[in-house]
Design a protein around this motif. Structure first.
Motif, short mmCIF file in Angstrom:
data_model
loop_
_atom_site.label_atom_id
_atom_site.label_comp_id
_atom_site.label_asym_id
_atom_site.label_seq_id
_atom_site.Cartn_x
_atom_site.Cartn_y
_atom_site.Cartn_z
N VAL A 41 -6.98 -9.53 0.47
CA VAL A 41 -7.34 -9.64 -0.95
C VAL A 41 -7.01 -11.05 -1.43
O VAL A 41 -6.29 -11.78 -0.75
N THR A 94 -10.29 5.74 1.49
CA THR A 94 -11.34 6.41 0.72
C THR A 94 -11.70 7.70 1.45
O THR A 94 -11.27 7.95 2.58
N ARG A 100 -9.03 1.53 0.91
CA ARG A 100 -9.26 1.39 -0.53
C ARG A 100 -8.53 0.12 -0.97
O ARG A 100 -7.30 0.11 -1.08
N LYS A 101 -9.26 -0.96 -1.21
CA LYS A 101 -8.64 -2.25 -1.49
C LYS A 101 -8.15 -2.42 -2.92
O LYS A 101 -7.46 -3.38 -3.21
N THR A 102 -8.45 -1.48 -3.80
CA THR A 102 -7.99 -1.64 -5.18
C THR A 102 -6.47 -1.61 -5.28
O THR A 102 -5.88 -2.38 -6.04
N GLU A 103 -5.82 -0.74 -4.51
CA GLU A 103 -4.36 -0.66 -4.55
C GLU A 103 -3.70 -1.91 -3.96
O GLU A 103 -2.81 -2.48 -4.58
N ALA A 105 -4.98 -4.87 -3.81
CA ALA A 105 -5.29 -5.97 -4.73
C ALA A 105 -4.37 -5.92 -5.95
O ALA A 105 -3.87 -6.95 -6.41
N ALA A 106 -4.15 -4.72 -6.49
CA ALA A 106 -3.27 -4.58 -7.65
C ALA A 106 -1.83 -4.97 -7.27
O ALA A 106 -1.14 -5.64 -8.03
N ARG A 107 -1.41 -4.55 -6.09
CA ARG A 107 -0.05 -4.89 -5.62
C ARG A 107 0.09 -6.41 -5.46
O ARG A 107 1.08 -6.98 -5.86
N SER A 109 -1.58 -8.71 -7.00
CA SER A 109 -1.64 -9.38 -8.29
C SER A 109 -0.29 -9.40 -9.00
O SER A 109 -0.07 -10.22 -9.89
#
Length: 115
Positions: A41, A94, A100-103, A105-107, A109
């Motif tokens: 990410v 998923t 699932r790259k959203t987690e 990416a959030a971490r 950030s």
């Protein structure tokens, strides 16, 4: 003005030594025998704008460190594409079995800005 009729102009492919033709970290890191999966990410960098940050899952019992993996990947990647590396136990997946790259990416950030 180029005519719409006739063969398209030839496109140049990048030379083998150019940075753009080198593999991404997900490709290079995924080829290491101790790496089961990698998710890359982008994180903010005050110098580069963005920098890659890789989460890596290794095989059970592996002694592979983040530094050793970066050293290994540096042989086939441009230095500006080498990410910061963090080892994880598991990835959020998923329903279709993809990371699932959203987690991640959030971490990433929430991390301090990368150099």
């Amino acid at each position: 003005m180029r005519s719409a009729i006739g063969p398209p102009s030839p496109r140049r492919s990048p030379s083998p030594s150019s940075a753009s033709s080198r593999p991404s970290y997900a490709d290079a890191g995924g080829r290491h025998p101790d790496v089961l999966a990698a998710a890359v990410v982008a994180v903010d960098s005050p110098i580069r704008g963005e920098r890659p940050y890789a989460y890596v899952r290794t095989v059970d019992g592996s002694a592979l460190t983040a530094e050793a993996l970066r050293d290994w990947a540096s042989g086939s990647m441009a230095s500006d594409k080498l990410p910061l590396v963090e080892s994880v136990e598991a990835f959020p997946m998923t329903a279709t079995g993809k990371i699932r790259k959203t987690e991640p990416a959030a971490r990433a950030s929430r991390m301090p800005p990368a150099p």
